[in-house]
Enzyme design. Structure first.
Site, PDB file in Angstrom:
ATOM      1  N   CYS A  93       3.167   8.236   1.687  1.00 52.12           N
ATOM      2  CA  CYS A  93       3.767   7.290   2.626  1.00 52.12           C
ATOM      3  C   CYS A  93       3.965   5.985   1.858  1.00 52.12           C
ATOM      4  CB  CYS A  93       2.801   7.107   3.792  1.00 52.12           C
ATOM      5  SG  CYS A  93       3.309   5.867   4.961  1.00 52.12           S
TER       6      CYS A  93
ATOM      7  N   CYS B 186       6.657  -7.627   7.468  1.00 44.67           N
ATOM      8  CA  CYS B 186       7.685  -6.963   8.269  1.00 44.67           C
ATOM      9  C   CYS B 186       8.059  -7.894   9.415  1.00 44.67           C
ATOM     10  CB  CYS B 186       7.128  -5.654   8.826  1.00 44.67           C
ATOM     11  SG  CYS B 186       8.303  -4.748   9.852  1.00 44.67           S
TER      12      CYS B 186
ATOM     13  N   CYS C 167       0.971  -2.894  15.504  1.00 48.04           N
ATOM     14  CA  CYS C 167       1.026  -2.621  14.067  1.00 48.04           C
ATOM     15  C   CYS C 167       0.388  -3.739  13.247  1.00 48.04           C
ATOM     16  CB  CYS C 167       2.481  -2.436  13.651  1.00 48.04           C
ATOM     17  SG  CYS C 167       2.663  -2.099  11.903  1.00 48.04           S
TER      18      CYS C 167
ATOM     19  N   CYS D 123       6.054  -5.325  15.886  1.00 49.01           N
ATOM     20  CA  CYS D 123       5.507  -4.366  16.866  1.00 49.01           C
ATOM     21  C   CYS D 123       4.061  -4.746  17.173  1.00 49.01           C
ATOM     22  CB  CYS D 123       5.582  -2.945  16.316  1.00 49.01           C
ATOM     23  SG  CYS D 123       7.267  -2.431  15.958  1.00 49.01           S
TER      24      CYS D 123
ATOM     25  N   GLU E 277       0.814  -1.212   0.000  1.00 52.16           N
ATOM     26  CA  GLU E 277       0.000   0.000   0.000  1.00 52.16           C
ATOM     27  C   GLU E 277       0.845   1.258   0.000  1.00 52.16           C
ATOM     28  OE1 GLU E 277      -2.716  -2.064   3.477  1.00 52.16           O
ATOM     29  OE2 GLU E 277      -1.819  -0.121   3.775  1.00 52.16           O
TER      30      GLU E 277
ATOM     31  N   SER F  35      11.648   6.470   8.332  1.00 51.65           N
ATOM     32  CA  SER F  35      11.247   6.161   9.696  1.00 51.65           C
ATOM     33  C   SER F  35      11.700   4.752  10.059  1.00 51.65           C
ATOM     34  CB  SER F  35       9.720   6.267   9.795  1.00 51.65           C
ATOM     35  OG  SER F  35       9.286   5.886  11.069  1.00 51.65           O
TER      36      SER F  35
ATOM     37  N   CYS G 212      -1.422   1.736   8.508  1.00 54.99           N
ATOM     38  CA  CYS G 212      -0.686   0.955   7.530  1.00 54.99           C
ATOM     39  C   CYS G 212      -0.972  -0.526   7.677  1.00 54.99           C
ATOM     40  CB  CYS G 212       0.799   1.262   7.566  1.00 54.99           C
ATOM     41  SG  CYS G 212       1.620   0.696   9.031  1.00 54.99           S
TER      42      CYS G 212
ATOM     43  N   SER H  74      10.767   5.560  15.594  1.00 60.67           N
ATOM     44  CA  SER H  74       9.553   5.115  16.284  1.00 60.67           C
ATOM     45  C   SER H  74       9.951   4.711  17.691  1.00 60.67           C
ATOM     46  CB  SER H  74       8.947   3.920  15.546  1.00 60.67           C
ATOM     47  OG  SER H  74       8.479   4.333  14.296  1.00 60.67           O
TER      48      SER H  74
HETATM   49  N1  SAH Z   1       9.175   0.273  10.419  1.00 65.25           N
HETATM   50  C1  SAH Z   1       9.237   1.693  10.380  1.00 65.25           C
HETATM   51  C2  SAH Z   1       8.300   2.331   9.386  1.00 65.25           C
HETATM   52  C3  SAH Z   1       6.912   1.778   9.263  1.00 65.25           C
HETATM   53  S1  SAH Z   1       5.799   2.080  10.605  1.00 65.25           S
HETATM   54  C4  SAH Z   1       9.054   2.261  11.776  1.00 65.25           C
HETATM   55  O1  SAH Z   1       8.871   1.486  12.696  1.00 65.25           O
HETATM   56  O2  SAH Z   1       9.161   3.457  11.936  1.00 65.25           O
HETATM   57  C5  SAH Z   1       5.501   3.798  10.486  1.00 65.25           C
HETATM   58  C6  SAH Z   1       4.899   4.408  11.736  1.00 65.25           C
HETATM   59  O3  SAH Z   1       3.529   4.063  11.871  1.00 65.25           O
HETATM   60  C7  SAH Z   1       5.589   3.939  12.988  1.00 65.25           C
HETATM   61  O4  SAH Z   1       5.833   4.992  13.870  1.00 65.25           O
HETATM   62  C8  SAH Z   1       4.566   2.962  13.525  1.00 65.25           C
HETATM   63  O5  SAH Z   1       4.793   2.740  14.847  1.00 65.25           O
HETATM   64  C9  SAH Z   1       3.264   3.652  13.189  1.00 65.25           C
HETATM   65  N2  SAH Z   1       2.069   2.817  13.263  1.00 65.25           N
HETATM   66  C10 SAH Z   1       1.954   1.504  13.005  1.00 65.25           C
HETATM   67  N3  SAH Z   1       0.691   1.078  13.211  1.00 65.25           N
HETATM   68  C11 SAH Z   1      -0.024   2.157  13.598  1.00 65.25           C
HETATM   69  C12 SAH Z   1      -1.387   2.361  13.967  1.00 65.25           C
HETATM   70  N4  SAH Z   1      -2.269   1.374  13.946  1.00 65.25           N
HETATM   71  N5  SAH Z   1      -1.778   3.617  14.312  1.00 65.25           N
HETATM   72  C13 SAH Z   1      -0.889   4.638  14.309  1.00 65.25           C
HETATM   73  N6  SAH Z   1       0.397   4.504  13.974  1.00 65.25           N
HETATM   74  C14 SAH Z   1       0.841   3.287  13.625  1.00 65.25           C
END
Ligand code: SAH
Length: 342
Positions: free
Chosen positions: A104, A111, A118, A115, A91, A190, A332, A213
């Protein structure tokens, strides 16, 4: 080396290609203009190269893009779903700001960072994206909206520093003054905090922005939310960030998702202040985008404001992320997940 798509070539690599076929290196710039300025869809549109060269290019450098399969539209945000050559989906999200359009982009299929909050991390990494699979996210979105993208964040599906070389080549291409001409200060990568890659990134001769993050102010809590913290502790990440700032003189962004009753207490805010005091940074507080499959909730607005106030009072620069498209599954990984449930 011959790649699967012309859109994977940096300018330098394309110059080497032309030298390799005994042509002048400047042809690479000429070709870049056709690709990224005129945005050709067929090599037959090129009018300033001789047939023998065009025949070689057609054979060696396929004009291959990923495939746009679905767009969800809202007034200030569009969400794009793409299909890849191996029937995987990724996406991209396009956001309209008063200063332009930011996109974005995704950097991997799945991945491995896992996390807990996520959606995209629920699926293990299948593979890294190739350079052209990132570049053509931009090309297809620009074509769809018939306007220019001004800002890029590598914050979609994937961990960009787990696909470092391809992400960097992608950034070189979109940043090139013969390519899509997106200014380096308008590009942000990021990461969840892969420390050795932060050190590598600061050595690159570019002015790209770095976002970390963070999401928790203590190792205990961060480890619970982000397994990567077992490998790279908060203090290691912060040492790398301080080094990055010293070296590049650039300000770093810390992202902090606010999760109800997890990391949104006053105590957490004060711990965060303590951690970040004196670092040239700003904190982006992110209201959590809830998803059906994850049992974590968004903090209440008054909690978010309280957290914000504590940081502000303690002279930490802070913003609350403006929300786009929670209506259209813009967190995402959500659109891809929906697709796979069908
Ligand atoms: N792996 C990288 C980039 C992808 S995630 C990273 O960790 O930075 C991009 C951002 O979106 C990160 O800060 C992540 O924590 C956040 N994110 C992921 N899922 C989310 C959600 N459901 N709501 C808000 N932010 C989210």
């Amino acid at each position: 080396m011959v790649k699967s798509s012309i859109y994977s070539y940096t300018l330098q690599e394309l110059e080497d290609y032309f030298l390799g076929i005994h042509e002048k290196a400047f042809k690479a710039k000429q070709l870049y203009r056709w690709l990224y300025d005129k945005k050709i869809n067929s090599y037959d549109e090129i009018t300033d190269m001789k047939k023998s060269v065009l025949d070689l290019i057609k054979k060696d450098l396929p004009l291959l893009k990923i495939e746009l399969v679905e767009v969800e539209r809202d007034y200030d945000v569009n969400k794009y779903l793409f299909k890849l050559y191996d029937c995987e989906y990724i996406e991209a999200v396009l956001m309209r700001h008063d200063y332009g359009f930011s996109i974005c982009v995704s950097s991997q299929v799945g991945c491995n960072m896992g996390c807990k909050f996520c959606e995209s991390g629920r699926r293990k990494k299948v593979r890294n994206l190739e350079v052209y699979e990132m570049v053509t996210q931009l090309l297809l979105v620009e074509e769809d909206m018939n306007d220019k993208i001004t800002h890029v964040v590598v914050m979609g599906i994937g961990e960009p520093f787990d696909n470092y070389d391809s992400v960097l080549n992608f950034l070189k291409i979109i940043n090139s003054s013969y390519g899509l001409q997106i200014g380096s200060r308008h590009i942000t990568v990021s990461t969840c905090g892969i420390v050795p890659k932060i050190y590598q990134f600061m050595e690159e001769p570019y002015q790209f922005n770095l976002a970390i993050s963070l999401h928790a102010p203590s190792n205990e809590l961060r480890e619970e939310l982000m397994p990567i913290n077992k490998v790279y502790k908060i203090e290691d990440v912060l040492s790398a960030v301080k080094c990055y700032i010293k070296k590049t003189n650039r300000r770093v962004t810390f992202e902090y998702i606010l999760l109800k009753d997890k990391n949104d207490s006053e105590e957490c805010a004060l711990l965060l202040v303590k951690l970040l005091k004196g670092i040239n940074c700003y904190v982006n507080l992110i209201p959590y985008n809830e998803t059906e499959s994850i049992q974590l909730a968004r903090s209440k607005m008054f909690k978010i404001m309280k957290f914000y106030d504590i940081l502000k009072k303690n002279k930490i620069s802070v913003t609350i992320r403006r929300e786009f498209g929670s209506k259209i599954s813009a967190a995402c990984g959500q659109l891809r997940s929906k697709k796979e449930e069908l």
